[in-house]
Design a protein around this motif. Sequence first.
Motif, PDB file in Angstrom:
ATOM      1  N   GLN A   1       5.028   5.694   7.233  1.00  0.00           N
ATOM      2  CA  GLN A   1       4.445   5.218   8.143  1.00  0.00           C
ATOM      3  C   GLN A   1       3.095   4.600   7.405  1.00  0.00           C
ATOM      4  O   GLN A   1       2.401   5.305   6.338  1.00  0.00           O
ATOM      5  CB  GLN A   1       3.623   6.043   9.534  1.00  0.00           C
ATOM      6  CG  GLN A   1       2.421   5.300   9.905  1.00  0.00           C
ATOM      7  CD  GLN A   1       2.754   4.076  11.017  1.00  0.00           C
ATOM      8  OE1 GLN A   1       4.486   4.136  11.386  1.00  0.00           O
ATOM      9  NE2 GLN A   1       2.640   3.080  10.893  1.00  0.00           N
ATOM     10  N   TYR A   2       2.365   2.896   7.359  1.00  0.00           N
ATOM     11  CA  TYR A   2       1.593   2.914   6.496  1.00  0.00           C
ATOM     12  C   TYR A   2       0.252   2.263   7.353  1.00  0.00           C
ATOM     13  O   TYR A   2       0.815   2.800   8.775  1.00  0.00           O
ATOM     14  CB  TYR A   2       1.754   1.304   6.272  1.00  0.00           C
ATOM     15  CG  TYR A   2       2.695   1.078   5.042  1.00  0.00           C
ATOM     16  CD1 TYR A   2       2.312   1.399   4.024  1.00  0.00           C
ATOM     17  CD2 TYR A   2       4.426   1.426   5.514  1.00  0.00           C
ATOM     18  CE1 TYR A   2       3.668   1.671   2.634  1.00  0.00           C
ATOM     19  CE2 TYR A   2       5.495   1.244   4.671  1.00  0.00           C
ATOM     20  CZ  TYR A   2       4.711   0.955   2.593  1.00  0.00           C
ATOM     21  OH  TYR A   2       5.728   1.459   2.060  1.00  0.00           O
ATOM     22  N   ASP A   3      -0.624   2.120   7.668  1.00  0.00           N
ATOM     23  CA  ASP A   3      -2.075   1.606   8.704  1.00  0.00           C
ATOM     24  C   ASP A   3      -1.771   0.738  10.028  1.00  0.00           C
ATOM     25  O   ASP A   3      -1.794   1.869  10.716  1.00  0.00           O
ATOM     26  CB  ASP A   3      -3.050   0.872   8.073  1.00  0.00           C
ATOM     27  CG  ASP A   3      -3.988   1.455   6.877  1.00  0.00           C
ATOM     28  OD1 ASP A   3      -3.858   2.432   6.755  1.00  0.00           O
ATOM     29  OD2 ASP A   3      -4.328   0.444   6.041  1.00  0.00           O
ATOM     30  N   ASP A   4      -0.956  -0.108   9.727  1.00  0.00           N
ATOM     31  CA  ASP A   4      -0.001  -0.358  11.153  1.00  0.00           C
ATOM     32  C   ASP A   4       1.244  -1.027  10.873  1.00  0.00           C
ATOM     33  O   ASP A   4       1.041  -1.979  12.072  1.00  0.00           O
ATOM     34  CB  ASP A   4      -1.342  -1.650  11.965  1.00  0.00           C
ATOM     35  CG  ASP A   4      -1.076  -1.802  13.024  1.00  0.00           C
ATOM     36  OD1 ASP A   4      -1.085  -1.153  13.520  1.00  0.00           O
ATOM     37  OD2 ASP A   4      -1.148  -3.377  13.546  1.00  0.00           O
TER      38      ASP A   4
ATOM     39  N   GLN B   1       0.898  -1.522   0.066  1.00  0.00           N
ATOM     40  CA  GLN B   1       0.515  -0.511  -0.290  1.00  0.00           C
ATOM     41  C   GLN B   1       0.911   1.232  -0.046  1.00  0.00           C
ATOM     42  O   GLN B   1       2.133   1.130   0.368  1.00  0.00           O
ATOM     43  CB  GLN B   1      -1.230  -0.001   1.405  1.00  0.00           C
ATOM     44  CG  GLN B   1      -0.092  -0.053   2.409  1.00  0.00           C
ATOM     45  CD  GLN B   1      -0.923  -0.143   3.906  1.00  0.00           C
ATOM     46  OE1 GLN B   1      -2.170   1.170   4.162  1.00  0.00           O
ATOM     47  NE2 GLN B   1      -1.292  -1.328   4.533  1.00  0.00           N
ATOM     48  N   TYR B   2       0.026   2.609  -0.120  1.00  0.00           N
ATOM     49  CA  TYR B   2       1.284   3.674  -0.280  1.00  0.00           C
ATOM     50  C   TYR B   2       1.401   4.205   0.803  1.00  0.00           C
ATOM     51  O   TYR B   2      -0.111   4.081   1.977  1.00  0.00           O
ATOM     52  CB  TYR B   2       0.284   4.766  -0.885  1.00  0.00           C
ATOM     53  CG  TYR B   2       1.419   5.747  -1.293  1.00  0.00           C
ATOM     54  CD1 TYR B   2       2.248   5.984  -2.085  1.00  0.00           C
ATOM     55  CD2 TYR B   2       1.128   6.801  -0.393  1.00  0.00           C
ATOM     56  CE1 TYR B   2       3.329   7.350  -2.745  1.00  0.00           C
ATOM     57  CE2 TYR B   2       1.899   8.283  -0.607  1.00  0.00           C
ATOM     58  CZ  TYR B   2       3.238   8.483  -1.742  1.00  0.00           C
ATOM     59  OH  TYR B   2       3.948   9.280  -1.637  1.00  0.00           O
ATOM     60  N   PRO B   3       1.951   4.836   1.623  1.00  0.00           N
ATOM     61  CA  PRO B   3       2.305   4.610   2.934  1.00  0.00           C
ATOM     62  C   PRO B   3       1.387   6.738   3.466  1.00  0.00           C
ATOM     63  O   PRO B   3       0.878   6.989   2.939  1.00  0.00           O
ATOM     64  CB  PRO B   3       3.789   6.089   3.330  1.00  0.00           C
ATOM     65  CG  PRO B   3       4.522   5.478   1.515  1.00  0.00           C
ATOM     66  CD  PRO B   3       3.469   4.643   0.999  1.00  0.00           C
ATOM     67  N   GLN B   4       1.087   6.293   4.567  1.00  0.00           N
ATOM     68  CA  GLN B   4       0.428   8.053   5.194  1.00  0.00           C
ATOM     69  C   GLN B   4       0.695   8.859   5.416  1.00  0.00           C
ATOM     70  O   GLN B   4       0.113   9.835   5.576  1.00  0.00           O
ATOM     71  CB  GLN B   4      -0.768   6.260   6.059  1.00  0.00           C
ATOM     72  CG  GLN B   4      -1.740   6.025   5.862  1.00  0.00           C
ATOM     73  CD  GLN B   4      -2.802   5.940   7.251  1.00  0.00           C
ATOM     74  OE1 GLN B   4      -1.965   5.631   7.663  1.00  0.00           O
ATOM     75  NE2 GLN B   4      -3.767   4.985   7.390  1.00  0.00           N
ATOM     76  N   SER B   5       2.215   8.601   5.708  1.00  0.00           N
ATOM     77  CA  SER B   5       2.980   9.323   5.989  1.00  0.00           C
ATOM     78  C   SER B   5       4.597   9.025   6.012  1.00  0.00           C
ATOM     79  O   SER B   5       4.792   7.896   6.173  1.00  0.00           O
ATOM     80  CB  SER B   5       3.103  10.424   7.844  1.00  0.00           C
ATOM     81  OG  SER B   5       3.136   9.519   8.149  1.00  0.00           O
ATOM     82  N   ILE B   6       4.803  10.458   5.546  1.00  0.00           N
ATOM     83  CA  ILE B   6       6.664   9.775   5.089  1.00  0.00           C
ATOM     84  C   ILE B   6       7.731  10.862   6.013  1.00  0.00           C
ATOM     85  O   ILE B   6       7.508  12.321   5.876  1.00  0.00           O
ATOM     86  CB  ILE B   6       7.093  10.049   3.845  1.00  0.00           C
ATOM     87  CG1 ILE B   6       5.759   9.406   2.584  1.00  0.00           C
ATOM     88  CG2 ILE B   6       8.835   9.831   3.347  1.00  0.00           C
ATOM     89  CD1 ILE B   6       6.359   9.220   1.459  1.00  0.00           C
ATOM     90  N   ILE B   7       8.211  10.809   6.744  1.00  0.00           N
ATOM     91  CA  ILE B   7       8.991  11.329   7.561  1.00  0.00           C
ATOM     92  C   ILE B   7      10.647  11.202   6.916  1.00  0.00           C
ATOM     93  O   ILE B   7      11.298   9.851   7.029  1.00  0.00           O
ATOM     94  CB  ILE B   7       9.176  10.749   9.289  1.00  0.00           C
ATOM     95  CG1 ILE B   7       7.678  11.657   9.331  1.00  0.00           C
ATOM     96  CG2 ILE B   7      10.359  12.276   9.749  1.00  0.00           C
ATOM     97  CD1 ILE B   7       7.372  11.292  10.706  1.00  0.00           C
ATOM     98  N   SER B   8      11.916  12.404   6.778  1.00  0.00           N
ATOM     99  CA  SER B   8      12.893  12.078   6.033  1.00  0.00           C
ATOM    100  C   SER B   8      13.807  13.122   7.054  1.00  0.00           C
ATOM    101  O   SER B   8      13.420  14.004   7.634  1.00  0.00           O
ATOM    102  CB  SER B   8      12.575  12.421   4.353  1.00  0.00           C
ATOM    103  OG  SER B   8      12.046  11.833   3.914  1.00  0.00           O
ATOM    104  N   SER B   9      15.204  12.592   6.531  1.00  0.00           N
ATOM    105  CA  SER B   9      16.661  13.353   7.376  1.00  0.00           C
ATOM    106  C   SER B   9      16.902  12.596   6.098  1.00  0.00           C
ATOM    107  O   SER B   9      17.966  11.948   6.016  1.00  0.00           O
ATOM    108  CB  SER B   9      16.675  12.997   8.181  1.00  0.00           C
ATOM    109  OG  SER B   9      17.811  13.927   9.035  1.00  0.00           O
ATOM    110  N   GLY B  10      18.429  14.153   6.076  1.00  0.00           N
ATOM    111  CA  GLY B  10      19.314  13.628   4.260  1.00  0.00           C
ATOM    112  C   GLY B  10      20.074  14.886   5.599  1.00  0.00           C
ATOM    113  O   GLY B  10      20.445  15.849   5.475  1.00  0.00           O
ATOM    114  N   VAL B  11      21.674  13.729   4.307  1.00  0.00           N
ATOM    115  CA  VAL B  11      22.823  14.792   4.350  1.00  0.00           C
ATOM    116  C   VAL B  11      22.827  15.257   2.876  1.00  0.00           C
ATOM    117  O   VAL B  11      23.820  14.336   2.645  1.00  0.00           O
ATOM    118  CB  VAL B  11      23.766  14.537   5.588  1.00  0.00           C
ATOM    119  CG1 VAL B  11      25.565  15.085   5.554  1.00  0.00           C
ATOM    120  CG2 VAL B  11      23.773  14.086   6.756  1.00  0.00           C
ATOM    121  N   LEU B  12      23.649  16.319   3.348  1.00  0.00           N
ATOM    122  CA  LEU B  12      23.792  16.872   1.559  1.00  0.00           C
ATOM    123  C   LEU B  12      25.403  17.056   1.464  1.00  0.00           C
ATOM    124  O   LEU B  12      25.541  17.518   2.536  1.00  0.00           O
ATOM    125  CB  LEU B  12      23.496  17.875   1.017  1.00  0.00           C
ATOM    126  CG  LEU B  12      21.556  17.573   0.965  1.00  0.00           C
ATOM    127  CD1 LEU B  12      20.658  18.797   0.008  1.00  0.00           C
ATOM    128  CD2 LEU B  12      21.569  15.943  -0.028  1.00  0.00           C
TER     129      LEU B  12
END
Length: 314
Positions: free
Chosen positions: A205-208, A180-191
């Motif tokens: 984060q998906y349903d469960d 399924q497609y995630p309900q939320s996306i939280i990212s952190s990156g170093v350029l």
Amino acid sequence: GRIAHTFAKDFAAVTNAEMAAVAARDIDRAKEFAAGYHIPKAYGYEDLFADRDIDIIYISTTHNFHYGHVKKCLENGKAVLCEKPITVNDTEFASLAALAKEKNLFLMEAMWTWYLPAIVKAKQWVHEGRIGKLKVIEADFCFDAEFLPEKRLFNINLAGGALLDIGVYLAGISTFFAEQYPQSIISSGVLGKTGVDERTSFILQYDDITAQLFCSIIVKTTSTLYLFGDKGYLKLPLFWRANQLELFSKEHELLDSFKDDRTTNGFNYEIQDATNCLLEGRKESAVVTLQKSMDMQKIMTTVRKQIGLTYPFE
């Protein structure tokens, strides 16, 4: 490149298909490649597009070229199997998917990992409830590359960085198991100093189900996939080319294992699927659907927006 050689070597295990031609910008390289794998024809791109005997074209160029190459193939009536990531962003992919449907042509992203026997077995065990209900997907894919700013990996003008190079495997494996497609996306990156992401982590984060994913091109890790359920977990070392699978209880007791003794690298499975689709008249794979490719593109496009990575040509 290396991936084209891997494809050609594994083709020997594919039935009902033949490598009829190879094309490259450098005709001498094309001829050398053709001779090495007994391919009848070698020529430039335009001649390949114009060859009426070619049913499907496999694209193994670097991903910054994918959109233009896939578009050209489709415009010339050729079905396409394209290396991952199939495009640099979701807008590009939406355009190609629409064109494929308009032309009534087969289009598929080459997510070879999804076909590996150990990965398929892991999904079977998850569906059978052997780890209970899937709760957490945890995966990393990292290597320490030599810093060569003019080469694609560190070159922002060539869509370099960890996410599109190897993070696509992470977005892919999460999509494969979460389904399924995630309900939320939280990212952190170093350029890094060249502007590309040298380290990127993202939580889907998906349903469960929670997927914790990390990729890097400046540090080497174990590149292991864990699938945690409420009754146990699965472990797949070097998951992107997995050949083994282990089932553990919640108390870390080894309960079962699976070993894949394939003699190929593993590209033959996706090639066979693409071949079968063409022979059956299907316009997309039932495994790597166009929707799943779009989901992966949307995930990576969102991650890049969150970490502030935009390519100059976008």
